[in-house]
Design an enzyme around this catalytic site. Structure first.
Site, PDB file in Angstrom:
ATOM      1  CD  GLU A 137      -2.677  -1.213   2.584  1.00 45.03           C
ATOM      2  OE1 GLU A 137      -2.567  -0.258   3.402  1.00 45.03           O
ATOM      3  OE2 GLU A 137      -3.448  -2.165   2.731  1.00 45.03           O
TER       4      GLU A 137
ATOM      5  CB  ALA B 104       1.902  -0.936   4.289  1.00 44.99           C
TER       6      ALA B 104
ATOM      7  NE  ARG C 216       9.892 -12.941   1.637  1.00 46.97           N
ATOM      8  CZ  ARG C 216       9.616 -12.396   2.815  1.00 46.97           C
ATOM      9  NH1 ARG C 216       9.928 -13.043   3.920  1.00 46.97           N
ATOM     10  NH2 ARG C 216       9.061 -11.212   2.890  1.00 46.97           N
TER      11      ARG C 216
ATOM     12  CG  HIS D  11      49.361 -18.513 -11.614  1.00 45.24           C
ATOM     13  ND1 HIS D  11      49.976 -19.481 -10.907  1.00 45.24           N
ATOM     14  CD2 HIS D  11      48.970 -17.669 -10.671  1.00 45.24           C
ATOM     15  CE1 HIS D  11      49.956 -19.227  -9.630  1.00 45.24           C
ATOM     16  NE2 HIS D  11      49.327 -18.119  -9.463  1.00 45.24           N
TER      17      HIS D  11
ATOM     18  CB  SER E 197      11.172 -18.416   8.098  1.00 39.55           C
ATOM     19  OG  SER E 197       9.843 -18.782   8.234  1.00 39.55           O
TER      20      SER E 197
ATOM     21  CB  ILE F 223      31.796  -9.261 -19.953  1.00 40.47           C
ATOM     22  CG1 ILE F 223      32.370  -9.389 -18.550  1.00 40.47           C
ATOM     23  CG2 ILE F 223      32.498 -10.220 -20.905  1.00 40.47           C
ATOM     24  CD1 ILE F 223      32.179 -10.771 -17.936  1.00 40.47           C
TER      25      ILE F 223
ATOM     26  CD  GLU G 109       6.411 -12.708  -2.528  1.00 42.62           C
ATOM     27  OE1 GLU G 109       5.866 -11.751  -3.110  1.00 42.62           O
ATOM     28  OE2 GLU G 109       5.764 -13.571  -1.913  1.00 42.62           O
TER      29      GLU G 109
ATOM     30  CB  THR H 234      14.053  -5.044  -0.264  1.00 44.73           C
ATOM     31  OG1 THR H 234      14.167  -4.899   1.161  1.00 44.73           O
ATOM     32  CG2 THR H 234      12.946  -4.142  -0.780  1.00 44.73           C
TER      33      THR H 234
ATOM     34  CD  GLN I  31      18.287  -3.440   0.761  1.00 44.76           C
ATOM     35  OE1 GLN I  31      17.174  -3.726   0.324  1.00 44.76           O
ATOM     36  NE2 GLN I  31      19.297  -3.161  -0.038  1.00 44.76           N
TER      37      GLN I  31
END
Ligand SMILES: Cc1cc2nc3c(=O)[nH]c(=O)nc-3n(C[C@H](O)[C@H](O)[C@H](O)COP(=O)(O)OP(=O)(O)OC[C@H]3O[C@@H](n4cnc5c(N)ncnc54)[C@H](O)[C@@H]3O)c2cc1C
Length: 400
Positions: free
Chosen positions: A129, A132, A254, A290, A327, A351, A377, A379, A381
């Protein structure tokens, strides 16, 4: 014994969906990216019929038992399928009729009669919302019981498939004074008086998929359209757990969203290797550190990041299938895969230079499409916050 291979049946699904993505979705990618919402991806209706009719359908689900009760069920099947379809195109995947985020919520609770009444399922999920977003417990949309009907009032924004879906799963509070425990979800079929799509957004990426604002103004739905348990828990402790009821949807969704990033990253890596080969740059992954060129080093790094995210996603889905609390793993997979998809897609643009940035190729589109997976779904963070709470044993009020 640990076995990191996909079950044979899911390998067959993967192969079939890769073909579907390559031959069905990819040829439409640029067309609907450019058309944005001006044109409906009509071809998707035919493609969706093919998807529904495919011979391997349902093969992801295997009964518990056999391997010590180990179960490869719907969640594992869904993450593998989502990744393959997003290898084709994330925006078109989201626009496919019958693949809505709300489907998982409805499938979990609806009876056969309800499903028959509501028709073919293509359900959007409306949580966010204006006031929210990350804090989904702060939603202000209300649901009041009047006779045998719920009356919904509020405003939802950024609803994926909000315009084209056939139903919307709306999160609303039965009593805002009781906080998050009073939040329930409701199925609102399109065409219900009082529910209006008021705007469709213009976006950076996933332009083939619509993102809508929806207003609910005295929108009435039958009492049975409340999904799950209508009771509000009586005690404070029970209320804390009750919100888990609606939030548990995220434990399933998720990993599925994280799988979108896995598919997109694979697409970017595959195209990058193809474009490099076209420029005469052959990659030799047998060289020692290398002897390796800078490009090879970058590609090694990205392949490792990709594989880490892929395994986290598979584990989170497998845990859901085996009814293990997931979870933390669901959030880990979403945080890692969202970030990885974004970093890999941008690095591939870098690239490939001009070919990476030009609209002549799809890499620039993959880069634009990738950011949203790191946002919706929950962020990156917020996922990290959830993981931190679980690792440290802190509640949401103790660690904000
Ligand atoms: C294209 C698109 C499609 C979407 N589809 C859907 C959908 O289908 N259904 C739906 O309900 N929603 C949907 N959303 C909404 C999406 O889930 C939200 O945008 C998201 O949850 C973030 O909310 P917000 O945008 O209000 O940002 P905010 O919550 O305002 O966050 C802004 C920034 O602050 C960071 N932040 C916030 N709180 C914290 C904290 N405590 N600690 C650290 N960082 C923090 C966030 O990570 C973010 O970077 C969609 C969004 C977009 C752009």
């Amino acid at each position: 014994m640990i076995n990191l291979e996909l079950p044979q049946k899911l390998e067959a699904t993967r192969t079939l969906l890769r073909q579907f993505s390559r031959d069905g979705l990819r040829p439409l990618s640029r067309k609907y990216d450019l058309a944005e919402q001006k044109e409906m991806p009509e071809e998707l209706y035919e493609l969706a019929k093919l998807l529904r009719a495919r011979p391997d359908r349902g093969s992801g689900a295997q009964p518990a038992g056999g391997d010590g009760g180990n179960r490869n069920g719907n969640n594992l099947g869904m993450v593998v399928s989502s990744a393959e379809l997003c290898w084709g195109d994330v925006g078109l995947f989201l626009a496919l009729p019958s693949i809505g985020l709300g489907n998982a919520a409805v499938s979990a609770v609806a009876s056969e009669e309800q499903k028959a009444e509501w028709g073919e399922l293509f359900a959007a999920m409306a949580i966010t919302e204006p006031a929210a977003g990350s804090d989904s417990a702060a939603i202000r949309t209300t649901a009041v019981l009047e006779g045998d009907e719920w009356v919904l009032n509020g405003e939802k924004i950024f609803v994926t498939d909000g315009y084209r879906s056939k139903q919307v799963v709306v999160w609303a509070s039965l009593d805002p004074s009781l906080g998050k425990a009073a939040i329930k979800s409701f199925l609102v079929p399109k065409g219900t008086p009082g529910m209006t799509v008021t705007r469709v957004e213009h976006k950076l990426g996933i332009r083939a998929s619509d993102t809508a604002q929806i207003v609910l103004d005295n929108c009435r739905v039958p009492r049975a359209n409340l999904l799950g348990n209508p009771e509000i828990a009586a005690t404070a402790e029970a209320r804390r757990k009750a919100f888990g009821g609606v939030m548990q949807t995220f434990d399933n969704t998720r990993p599925m969203v994280a799988a979108q990033a896995v598919g997109l990253a694979r697409a970017a890596l595959d195209l990058t290797e193809e474009l490099l080969a076209g420029q005469g740059i052959e990659l030799d992954f047998t060289k020692s550190y290398h002897q390796m060129s800078a490009v090879e080093n970058d590609l090694y790094d990205m392949e490792a990041e990709y594989e880490t995210a892929r395994l986290l996603v598979l584990k989170a889905a497998w845990m859901a299938d085996n009814r293990q609390p997931n979870s933390k793993n669901a959030s880990m997979s979403k945080a890692k895969a969202g970030r990885m998809g974004n970093q890999v897609a941008l690095k591939c643009v870098e690239i490939c230079g001009q070919l990476g940035y030009s609209k002549a190729q799809l890499l620039e589109k993959f880069a634009r499409d990738s950011k949203i997976i790191d946002i919706y779904e929950g962020t990156q963070q917020i996922q990290q916050l959830i993981v931190a709470r679980q690792v440290l044993g802190k509640s949401s009020s103790e660690l904000k």
